[in-house]
Motif scaffolding. Structure first.
Motif, PDB file in Angstrom:
ATOM      1  N   VAL A 197       1.407  -1.419   0.048  1.00  0.00           N
ATOM      2  CA  VAL A 197       0.044  -0.354  -0.274  1.00  0.00           C
ATOM      3  C   VAL A 197       0.471   1.182  -0.262  1.00  0.00           C
ATOM      4  O   VAL A 197       0.639   2.096  -0.805  1.00  0.00           O
ATOM      5  N   LEU A 198       1.898   0.813   0.926  1.00  0.00           N
ATOM      6  CA  LEU A 198       2.811   2.347   0.127  1.00  0.00           C
ATOM      7  C   LEU A 198       3.401   2.671  -0.146  1.00  0.00           C
ATOM      8  O   LEU A 198       3.554   3.614  -1.488  1.00  0.00           O
ATOM      9  N   GLY A 199       3.782   1.467  -1.443  1.00  0.00           N
ATOM     10  CA  GLY A 199       4.180   1.359  -2.578  1.00  0.00           C
ATOM     11  C   GLY A 199       3.005   2.362  -3.393  1.00  0.00           C
ATOM     12  O   GLY A 199       3.688   3.177  -4.601  1.00  0.00           O
ATOM     13  N   GLN A 200       2.036   1.995  -3.510  1.00  0.00           N
ATOM     14  CA  GLN A 200       1.227   2.109  -4.244  1.00  0.00           C
ATOM     15  C   GLN A 200       0.904   3.706  -3.823  1.00  0.00           C
ATOM     16  O   GLN A 200       0.891   4.874  -5.180  1.00  0.00           O
ATOM     17  N   LEU A 201       0.455   3.926  -2.326  1.00  0.00           N
ATOM     18  CA  LEU A 201       0.843   5.573  -2.421  1.00  0.00           C
ATOM     19  C   LEU A 201       2.088   6.648  -2.957  1.00  0.00           C
ATOM     20  O   LEU A 201       1.727   7.734  -3.513  1.00  0.00           O
ATOM     21  N   GLU A 202       3.462   5.800  -2.711  1.00  0.00           N
ATOM     22  CA  GLU A 202       3.734   6.762  -3.474  1.00  0.00           C
ATOM     23  C   GLU A 202       4.022   7.309  -5.130  1.00  0.00           C
ATOM     24  O   GLU A 202       4.518   7.965  -5.309  1.00  0.00           O
ATOM     25  N   GLN A 203       3.662   6.296  -5.779  1.00  0.00           N
ATOM     26  CA  GLN A 203       3.196   6.468  -6.488  1.00  0.00           C
ATOM     27  C   GLN A 203       2.369   8.339  -6.917  1.00  0.00           C
ATOM     28  O   GLN A 203       1.507   8.258  -8.767  1.00  0.00           O
ATOM     29  N   LEU A 204       1.713   8.149  -6.239  1.00  0.00           N
ATOM     30  CA  LEU A 204       0.032   9.042  -6.209  1.00  0.00           C
ATOM     31  C   LEU A 204       0.566  10.525  -6.152  1.00  0.00           C
ATOM     32  O   LEU A 204       1.436  10.697  -4.796  1.00  0.00           O
ATOM     33  N   GLU A 205      -0.129  11.027  -5.989  1.00  0.00           N
ATOM     34  CA  GLU A 205      -0.238  12.605  -5.565  1.00  0.00           C
ATOM     35  C   GLU A 205      -0.625  13.009  -4.807  1.00  0.00           C
ATOM     36  O   GLU A 205      -2.235  13.662  -4.497  1.00  0.00           O
ATOM     37  N   LEU A 206      -0.004  13.373  -3.043  1.00  0.00           N
ATOM     38  CA  LEU A 206      -0.888  13.055  -1.804  1.00  0.00           C
ATOM     39  C   LEU A 206      -0.299  14.219  -1.706  1.00  0.00           C
ATOM     40  O   LEU A 206       0.826  15.403  -1.367  1.00  0.00           O
ATOM     41  N   SER A 207      -1.171  15.094  -0.605  1.00  0.00           N
ATOM     42  CA  SER A 207      -0.713  16.638   0.412  1.00  0.00           C
ATOM     43  C   SER A 207       0.038  16.218   0.995  1.00  0.00           C
ATOM     44  O   SER A 207       0.401  15.061   1.444  1.00  0.00           O
ATOM     45  N   GLU A 208       1.064  17.178   1.379  1.00  0.00           N
ATOM     46  CA  GLU A 208       1.882  17.222   2.015  1.00  0.00           C
ATOM     47  C   GLU A 208       2.552  16.949   2.996  1.00  0.00           C
ATOM     48  O   GLU A 208       3.638  15.885   3.334  1.00  0.00           O
ATOM     49  N   GLN A 209       1.365  16.686   3.403  1.00  0.00           N
ATOM     50  CA  GLN A 209       0.878  16.195   5.229  1.00  0.00           C
ATOM     51  C   GLN A 209       1.014  14.521   4.795  1.00  0.00           C
ATOM     52  O   GLN A 209       1.974  13.643   5.759  1.00  0.00           O
ATOM     53  N   ASP A 210       0.336  14.291   3.784  1.00  0.00           N
ATOM     54  CA  ASP A 210       0.458  12.853   4.020  1.00  0.00           C
ATOM     55  C   ASP A 210       1.858  12.029   3.715  1.00  0.00           C
ATOM     56  O   ASP A 210       1.893  11.339   3.486  1.00  0.00           O
ATOM     57  N   ALA A 211       2.504  13.225   2.263  1.00  0.00           N
ATOM     58  CA  ALA A 211       3.200  12.463   1.686  1.00  0.00           C
ATOM     59  C   ALA A 211       4.388  12.352   2.439  1.00  0.00           C
ATOM     60  O   ALA A 211       4.731  11.562   3.131  1.00  0.00           O
ATOM     61  N   ASP A 212       4.429  13.394   3.765  1.00  0.00           N
ATOM     62  CA  ASP A 212       5.589  13.298   4.590  1.00  0.00           C
ATOM     63  C   ASP A 212       4.622  11.755   5.904  1.00  0.00           C
ATOM     64  O   ASP A 212       5.861  10.807   5.953  1.00  0.00           O
ATOM     65  N   TYR A 213       3.466  11.948   5.997  1.00  0.00           N
ATOM     66  CA  TYR A 213       3.850  10.587   6.394  1.00  0.00           C
ATOM     67  C   TYR A 213       3.530   8.892   6.076  1.00  0.00           C
ATOM     68  O   TYR A 213       4.332   8.556   6.295  1.00  0.00           O
ATOM     69  N   VAL A 214       3.902   8.998   4.796  1.00  0.00           N
ATOM     70  CA  VAL A 214       3.973   7.757   3.985  1.00  0.00           C
ATOM     71  C   VAL A 214       5.589   7.186   3.884  1.00  0.00           C
ATOM     72  O   VAL A 214       6.568   6.462   4.517  1.00  0.00           O
ATOM     73  N   SER A 215       6.424   8.912   3.985  1.00  0.00           N
ATOM     74  CA  SER A 215       7.644   8.670   4.035  1.00  0.00           C
ATOM     75  C   SER A 215       8.214   7.934   5.371  1.00  0.00           C
ATOM     76  O   SER A 215       8.943   6.660   5.917  1.00  0.00           O
ATOM     77  N   SER A 216       7.629   8.154   6.679  1.00  0.00           N
ATOM     78  CA  SER A 216       8.135   7.960   7.805  1.00  0.00           C
ATOM     79  C   SER A 216       7.685   6.576   8.273  1.00  0.00           C
ATOM     80  O   SER A 216       8.004   6.256   8.625  1.00  0.00           O
ATOM     81  N   PHE A 217       5.770   6.383   7.953  1.00  0.00           N
ATOM     82  CA  PHE A 217       5.962   5.529   8.331  1.00  0.00           C
ATOM     83  C   PHE A 217       6.128   4.302   7.370  1.00  0.00           C
ATOM     84  O   PHE A 217       7.169   3.106   8.279  1.00  0.00           O
ATOM     85  N   LYS A 218       6.958   4.754   6.669  1.00  0.00           N
ATOM     86  CA  LYS A 218       8.050   3.437   5.698  1.00  0.00           C
ATOM     87  C   LYS A 218       9.143   3.065   6.650  1.00  0.00           C
ATOM     88  O   LYS A 218       9.697   1.765   6.719  1.00  0.00           O
ATOM     89  N   SER A 219       9.971   4.925   6.326  1.00  0.00           N
ATOM     90  CA  SER A 219      10.772   4.446   7.279  1.00  0.00           C
ATOM     91  C   SER A 219      11.164   3.441   9.030  1.00  0.00           C
ATOM     92  O   SER A 219      11.873   2.828   9.320  1.00  0.00           O
ATOM     93  N   GLN A 220      10.126   4.090   9.684  1.00  0.00           N
ATOM     94  CA  GLN A 220       9.194   2.862  10.843  1.00  0.00           C
ATOM     95  C   GLN A 220       9.849   2.051  10.953  1.00  0.00           C
ATOM     96  O   GLN A 220       9.764   0.778  11.775  1.00  0.00           O
ATOM     97  N   LEU A 221       8.948   1.427   9.512  1.00  0.00           N
ATOM     98  CA  LEU A 221       8.859  -0.123   8.785  1.00  0.00           C
ATOM     99  C   LEU A 221      10.033  -0.950   9.221  1.00  0.00           C
ATOM    100  O   LEU A 221      10.523  -1.507   9.997  1.00  0.00           O
ATOM    101  N   GLU A 222      10.746  -0.177   8.115  1.00  0.00           N
ATOM    102  CA  GLU A 222      12.531  -0.663   8.125  1.00  0.00           C
ATOM    103  C   GLU A 222      12.856  -0.753   9.095  1.00  0.00           C
ATOM    104  O   GLU A 222      13.542  -1.641   9.934  1.00  0.00           O
ATOM    105  N   SER A 223      13.071   0.344   9.942  1.00  0.00           N
ATOM    106  CA  SER A 223      13.953   0.310  11.017  1.00  0.00           C
ATOM    107  C   SER A 223      13.419  -0.625  12.453  1.00  0.00           C
ATOM    108  O   SER A 223      13.915  -1.056  12.963  1.00  0.00           O
ATOM    109  N   ILE A 224      12.307  -0.913  12.396  1.00  0.00           N
ATOM    110  CA  ILE A 224      11.888  -1.338  13.966  1.00  0.00           C
ATOM    111  C   ILE A 224      12.252  -3.410  12.879  1.00  0.00           C
ATOM    112  O   ILE A 224      12.465  -4.251  13.923  1.00  0.00           O
ATOM    113  N   GLY A 225      11.779  -3.529  12.020  1.00  0.00           N
ATOM    114  CA  GLY A 225      12.562  -4.801  11.469  1.00  0.00           C
ATOM    115  C   GLY A 225      14.153  -4.943  11.372  1.00  0.00           C
ATOM    116  O   GLY A 225      13.970  -6.104  11.909  1.00  0.00           O
TER     117      GLY A 225
END
Length: 178
Positions: free
Chosen positions: A109-137
């Motif tokens: 879903v994050l990959g799909q969201l990265e392909q879309l035009e998101l609001s600035e805040q949501d784009a920041d969320y998506v980036s943050s979620f992705k890095s948090q998932l990688e960090s926890i892994g």
């Protein structure tokens, strides 16, 4: 009482007692080793409650946040969205298979969201979620529980006689999260 005085009966009773002692002792020993590793899962190496379980719970929260952002942009019947929602609604999202599927769905879903035009805040969320998932892994992969569970599964339950006695006594392998 005369039956107890017969040699074959005495041998049978002795054999039953020996087998029961072996199975009971094996269960107690294997369960104690398993519980030692499970303490690491729950409490962490420092005993402060920051173990793999808390990391997994954080990942579930992040996946729920991914879903909350994605629902604004993607249809709920989208494959990744439907899978993510189903996994989040499972009774035990910390089950190794459900959890793995949930994280994979969230990453999709994050990959799909990265392909879309998101609001600035949501784009920041998506980036943050992705890095948090990688960090926890990464954190889970290096956690002492992961090593202890692998050691228990491979070097204790994976070797004779525990490989035979473990299943007979109900001692199961530990789940390994990565």
């Amino acid at each position: 009482m005369n039956a107890l005085k017969k040699r074959p009966v005495a041998i049978f009773i002795t054999a039953v007692v020996i087998v029961a002692a072996i199975l009971g002792g094996s269960h107690r020993s294997l369960a104690a080793l398993r519980n030692d590793a499970l303490k690491l899962f729950e409490q962490g190496a420092e005993g402060d409650g920051v173990g793999v379980k808390s990391d997994l719970e954080r990942r579930v929260d992040i996946c729920a946040n991914v879903y909350a952002v994605a629902v604004r942009y993607l249809p709920e019947d989208n494959g990744g969205m439907a899978d993510l929602k189903a996994n989040l609604n499972e009774p035990d999202p910390l089950d190794v298979f459900i959890h793995s599927d949930m994280v994979a769905s969230a990453q999709s879903v994050l990959g799909q969201l990265e392909q879309l035009e998101l609001s600035e805040q949501d784009a920041d969320y998506v980036s943050s979620f992705k890095s948090q998932l990688e960090s926890i892994g990464y954190t889970i992969g290096r956690d002492p529980y992961t090593a202890a569970a692998g050691n228990f599964n491979d070097n204790v339950l994976g070797r004779f006689p525990a490989s035979v006695l473990g299943p007979l006594t109900g001692v199961r392998p530990l789940e390994v999260f990565e």
